[in-house]
Design an enzyme around this catalytic site. Structure first.
Site, PDB file in Angstrom:
ATOM      1  N   GLY A  20       1.416  -0.847   0.061  1.00 26.34           N
ATOM      2  CA  GLY A  20      -0.167  -0.659  -0.055  1.00 26.34           C
ATOM      3  C   GLY A  20       0.483   1.300   0.320  1.00 26.34           C
ATOM      4  O   GLY A  20       1.462   1.654   1.177  1.00 26.34           O
ATOM      5  N   GLY A  22       0.084   4.724  -0.553  1.00 21.90           N
ATOM      6  CA  GLY A  22      -0.873   5.354  -0.328  1.00 21.90           C
ATOM      7  C   GLY A  22      -0.771   6.284   1.280  1.00 21.90           C
ATOM      8  O   GLY A  22       1.012   6.745   0.694  1.00 21.90           O
ATOM      9  N   VAL A  24       0.009   7.171   4.164  1.00 20.63           N
ATOM     10  CA  VAL A  24       0.830   6.257   5.125  1.00 20.63           C
ATOM     11  C   VAL A  24       2.387   5.821   4.461  1.00 20.63           C
ATOM     12  O   VAL A  24       3.198   5.716   4.819  1.00 20.63           O
ATOM     13  CB  VAL A  24       0.578   4.985   6.147  1.00 20.63           C
ATOM     14  CG1 VAL A  24       1.157   4.189   7.679  1.00 20.63           C
ATOM     15  CG2 VAL A  24      -0.951   6.272   7.082  1.00 20.63           C
ATOM     16  N   GLY A  25       1.884   4.198   3.453  1.00 24.69           N
ATOM     17  CA  GLY A  25       2.819   4.143   3.395  1.00 24.69           C
ATOM     18  C   GLY A  25       4.146   5.332   2.014  1.00 24.69           C
ATOM     19  O   GLY A  25       5.475   3.890   3.153  1.00 24.69           O
ATOM     20  N   ASP A  44       1.899  -1.333  -4.970  1.00 17.59           N
ATOM     21  CA  ASP A  44       0.741  -0.741  -4.384  1.00 17.59           C
ATOM     22  C   ASP A  44      -0.210  -1.785  -6.086  1.00 17.59           C
ATOM     23  O   ASP A  44       0.617  -2.366  -6.778  1.00 17.59           O
ATOM     24  CB  ASP A  44       0.342   0.230  -4.471  1.00 17.59           C
ATOM     25  CG  ASP A  44      -0.462   0.894  -4.214  1.00 17.59           C
ATOM     26  OD1 ASP A  44      -0.670   1.356  -3.012  1.00 17.59           O
ATOM     27  OD2 ASP A  44      -2.181   0.961  -5.105  1.00 17.59           O
ATOM     28  N   ASN A 106     -11.948  -3.555   3.616  1.00 18.39           N
ATOM     29  CA  ASN A 106     -10.080  -4.000   4.157  1.00 18.39           C
ATOM     30  C   ASN A 106     -10.263  -5.603   4.462  1.00 18.39           C
ATOM     31  O   ASN A 106      -8.817  -5.972   4.247  1.00 18.39           O
ATOM     32  CB  ASN A 106     -10.111  -2.995   5.641  1.00 18.39           C
ATOM     33  CG  ASN A 106     -10.461  -1.267   4.312  1.00 18.39           C
ATOM     34  OD1 ASN A 106     -10.013  -1.339   3.797  1.00 18.39           O
ATOM     35  ND2 ASN A 106      -9.469  -0.213   5.486  1.00 18.39           N
ATOM     36  N   VAL A 129      -1.039  -2.336   9.516  1.00 21.28           N
ATOM     37  CA  VAL A 129      -1.907  -0.992  10.044  1.00 21.28           C
ATOM     38  C   VAL A 129      -3.311  -0.375   9.450  1.00 21.28           C
ATOM     39  O   VAL A 129      -3.636   0.049  10.544  1.00 21.28           O
ATOM     40  CB  VAL A 129      -0.959   0.513   9.263  1.00 21.28           C
ATOM     41  CG1 VAL A 129      -0.490   1.653   9.346  1.00 21.28           C
ATOM     42  CG2 VAL A 129       0.759  -0.139   9.516  1.00 21.28           C
ATOM     43  N   ASN A 131      -7.570  -0.455   9.095  1.00 19.37           N
ATOM     44  CA  ASN A 131      -8.253  -0.535  10.403  1.00 19.37           C
ATOM     45  C   ASN A 131      -9.295  -0.875   9.392  1.00 19.37           C
ATOM     46  O   ASN A 131      -9.111  -0.903   8.340  1.00 19.37           O
ATOM     47  CB  ASN A 131      -9.000   1.155  10.146  1.00 19.37           C
ATOM     48  CG  ASN A 131      -7.785   1.869  11.120  1.00 19.37           C
ATOM     49  OD1 ASN A 131      -7.903   1.535  12.163  1.00 19.37           O
ATOM     50  ND2 ASN A 131      -7.741   3.447  10.865  1.00 19.37           N
ATOM     51  N   HIS A 186      -8.005   0.391  18.956  1.00 14.14           N
ATOM     52  CA  HIS A 186      -7.581   1.609  18.640  1.00 14.14           C
ATOM     53  C   HIS A 186      -9.058   1.936  18.026  1.00 14.14           C
ATOM     54  O   HIS A 186      -9.212   1.907  16.809  1.00 14.14           O
ATOM     55  CB  HIS A 186      -6.694   1.506  17.171  1.00 14.14           C
ATOM     56  CG  HIS A 186      -6.922   2.520  16.328  1.00 14.14           C
ATOM     57  ND1 HIS A 186      -5.705   3.977  16.629  1.00 14.14           N
ATOM     58  CD2 HIS A 186      -6.355   2.529  14.934  1.00 14.14           C
ATOM     59  CE1 HIS A 186      -5.378   4.429  15.947  1.00 14.14           C
ATOM     60  NE2 HIS A 186      -5.712   4.003  14.765  1.00 14.14           N
TER      61      HIS A 186
END
Ligand code: TXD
Length: 327
Positions: A20, A22, A24-25, A44, A106, A129, A131, A186
Site C-alpha cells: 500500500g 498511499g 501512510v505507506g 500497490d 479492508n 496498519v 483499519n 484502536h
C-alpha cells in the site's frame, strides 16, 4: 589506464516491504529511508504509482544524503526476502465513518495482501496498519500462518504519541519529557491510563486536575476522528508513519523497546486468541514479551469492554469473509 567503473553491489542491508503506497505507506518509506534504517520496496495495486513515488524518493537522496534503495512495484515477487512487511493497503475513513465501517472492504484486501507477502517473505515480521486495526491484525495473522508474536498491529505508539502531545500542549512543556500509556483497541473504547503517564518521572495525576485529564483523554480517544473531520479528504498519516518507523527500527536494530502495540494474547490479562493494545518488548523476534500491568478495577472494566468489542468485530469479519466466499 585504471578502470573507473564499479560492478553493482552484490549484498543488500535490511529490507522492508510496504504494501500500500498511499499516504501512510509513502510517508513511511520516506521516514525509513531518510532515517537510514533499511531499503524499502513499495507495492500497490495501482500501476505506475509506487514506481513513481519510489523514483521521487530516490531522487531526493542526493539532497538528503543517504544511500537506501527505494523501489516501487505491482508484483509481490519483488518483495521476496524482506525482513519486515508492513500492511497499509486498504481504504481510510471518510468524515462520519467509524473505523469499524471499513471491516468489509479492508478484510479482503488485508487477507489477500498478507497471503501474497508471506509467500515471498516467509521469515518476515509483519506490522499491520490498516483499519480497523485490531481486527485486521487478527485476520493478517490467520492468513499468514505465522506464530502470533511475529504479527503486530500499530496503534498504541500513535495513540500514546497523541496523548503525549496533548499533555505537552496543556502543560507548556517539551513533549520529550512526557511518557504516556494507551491500552486496548484502536477505536472509541481505547484505554488511556493517566496513572501511568508521566512528565519527567512525575505522574500527570499530580500535575493536573481530574477534569483536565479527562478532557485530554477524550481528545486522545477522538484523535483520529478530529483529523479526519479537519482534512475531509483522508485520515492522518504523518504521525502514523512516524509510529510505524519507530517499530521497524526497534525490530531491525533489536532495541528491546517497551511500546504499546496490538499483540497476540495467550492468556495475558485473562485474554486469549485476539490482538489488543498492550505494553510489550519489541526486538528482533517481534513481540518478545507482553508486560502485564496491575490495573485498577475501573481500568480493568474499560480494558475488558475494549477486548469484547474487538472480539465481536473479529466474529463479524469472519462472517463477512465466509459469506463473501460462498457467494
Ligand atoms: O493507527 C493506525 N493503525 C492507522 C491506520 C493510522 C492511520 C491510517 N490507518 C489506516 O491505514 C487507514 O484507515 C487505512 O485503512 C490504511 C491506509 O491509510 P492511508 O491514509 O495510507 O490510505 P490511502 O492513502 O488511501 O492508501 C491506501 C493504499 C492506496 O494507494 C491503494 O491503492 C492501496 O492502499 N491498495 C492496495 N494495495 C495493494 N493491494 C491491494 N489489494 C490494495 N487495495 C488498495
Amino acid at each position: 589506464m585504471t578502470s573507473t567503473s564499479f560492478s553493482p553491489p552484490t549484498c543488500s542491508g535490511p529490507r522492508v516491504a510496504v504494501i500500500g503506497a498511499g499516504r501512510v505507506g509513502s510517508t513511511l518509506a520516506q521516514r525509513i529511508a531518510e532515517k537510514n534504517i533499511a531499503d524499502v520496496v513499495l507495492l500497490d495495486i495501482l500501476a505506475g504509482m509506487p514506481q513513481g513515488i519510489a523514483l521521487d524518493l530516490m531522487e531526493a537522496r542526493g539532497v538528503e544524503r543517504h544511500d537506501r534503495q527505494i523501489t516501487g512495484t505491482n508484483d509481490y515477487k519483488d518483495t521476496a526476502g524482506c525482513d519486515i512487511v508492513v500492511i497499509t493497503a486498504g481504504l481510510p475513513r471518510k468524515p462520519g465513518m467509524s473505523r469499524d465501517d471499513l471491516i468489509k472492504t479492508n478484510a479482503k484486501i488485508v487477507v489477500e495482501a498478507t497471503k501474497n507477502a508471506v509467500a515471498n517473505s516467509p521469515d518476515a515480521i509483519f506490522i499491520v496498519v490498516t483499519n480497523p486495526l485490531d481486527v485486521m491484525t487478527f485476520l493478517a495473522w490467520q492468513a499468514s500462518g505465522l506464530p502470533g508474536r511475529r504479527v503486530i498491529g500499530m496503534a498504541g505508539v500513535l495513540d500514546s504519541a497523541r496523548f503525549q502531545t496533548f499533555i505537552a500542549m496543556e502543560l507548556g512543556l517539551s513533549v520529550q519529557d512526557i511518557n504516556a500509556l494507551v491500552l486496548g483497541d484502536h477505536g472509541k473504547l481505547m484505554v488511556p491510563v493517566p496513572r501511568y503517564c508521566t512528565v519527567g518521572g512525575i505522574p500527570i495525576t499530580d500535575l493536573m486536575d481530574a477534569a483536565t485529564i479527562e478532557r485530554l483523554v477524550e481528545r486522545t480517544r477522538n484523535g483520529g476522528t478530529e483529523i479526519v473531520e479537519l482534512m475531509q479528504t483522508g485520515s492522518a498519516y504523518f504521525a502514523p508513519a512516524s509510529s510505524v518507523a519507530l517499530m521497524v527500527e526497534a525490530i531491525l536494530l533489536n532495541q528491546s523497546r517497551l511500546v504499546t502495540a496490538a499483540a497476540y494474547l495467550e492468556g495475558e490479562y485473562g485474554l486469549r486468541d485476539l490482538f489488543l493494545g498492550v505494553p510489550c518488548r519489541l526486538g528482533c523476534r517481534g513481540v518478545e514479551k507482553v508486560l502485564e500491568l496491575p490495573l485498577t478495577e475501573n481500568e480493568q472494566t474499560a480494558f475488558k469492554a475494549s477486548a469484547e468489542s474487538v472480539r465481536q468485530n473479529i466474529d463479524r469479519a469472519k462472517e463477512l469473509i465466509a459469506s463473501a466466499s460462498e457467494s
